[in-house]
Design a protein around this motif. Sequence first.
Motif, short mmCIF file in Angstrom:
data_model
loop_
_atom_site.label_atom_id
_atom_site.label_comp_id
_atom_site.label_asym_id
_atom_site.label_seq_id
_atom_site.Cartn_x
_atom_site.Cartn_y
_atom_site.Cartn_z
N SER A 1 0.85 -1.18 0.00
CA SER A 1 0.00 0.00 0.00
C SER A 1 0.90 1.24 0.00
O SER A 1 2.12 1.13 -0.10
N SER B 1 -0.20 -1.04 -5.08
CA SER B 1 -1.28 -0.06 -5.19
C SER B 1 -0.81 1.19 -5.92
O SER B 1 0.38 1.45 -6.05
N ALA C 1 1.52 -1.24 5.34
CA ALA C 1 0.09 -1.00 5.32
C ALA C 1 -0.19 0.42 5.80
O ALA C 1 0.17 0.78 6.93
N CYS D 1 -5.37 1.93 3.92
CA CYS D 1 -5.49 0.52 3.56
C CYS D 1 -6.11 -0.26 4.72
O CYS D 1 -7.00 -1.09 4.51
N GLN E 1 -7.36 -4.40 -1.56
CA GLN E 1 -8.42 -4.55 -0.58
C GLN E 1 -9.25 -5.80 -0.83
O GLN E 1 -9.62 -6.53 0.10
#
Length: 210
Positions: free
Chosen positions: A2, A29, A102, A106, A120
């Motif tokens: 993330s 991401s 993270a 997230c 996700q």
Amino acid sequence: MSGASGTPYAAAVLRALLAAGESVDLVVSRASRLTLLDETGISFRDGHWQDDLREWLARGADGKPGTFEADIEDVRYWNAGDLAAGPSSGSYATKGMLIVPASTACVAGVALGLSKDLLQRAASVTLKEGRELVVAVRETPLNGQTLRHLVTLDDAGATVVPASPAFYAGATHIQDLVDFVAGRVLDAAGVEHRLYRRWKGELGGGARST
């Protein structure tokens, strides 16, 4: 991955997974691409992801290129916008999922059961299938809302691993601190590694190892 700061943590985990003979489904991401560019200068591009991944994994936590070698043959990359990707389905067999690093965004998305992107969605699938989900949260300070989200993830069966390096292992370099966190993530996932010196119940062991 993330978008939180901490791309060296992700690199260390990836290298150790591959060294342990694990196959990896990699999801990066959109926000983490920006973080990777900011922290390393590397643009992670879909069309050249193998070259970009090799360059990234070869760097040490201090940014020095050519520090490590990593065989990425067992990495399968999935675009974060591809909600039809393999990891989006429970029938796609995996051992579990590691989110490193993270972000609080997230964490919130996974705790609320959102599926705004593949990261996700894959986390939701991991939880519903009863597989191991390890969340290496790396932001500070944490407000009450994020703490409640982390408790929700814990209640759902996830393992929360704050990216908080310890110093008893005798760290002498930034890479040692990064590897400690990466090692604790892998411990939670049940993956063998030799990233840090384990506590043996002897005071002063860290000082003697420097």
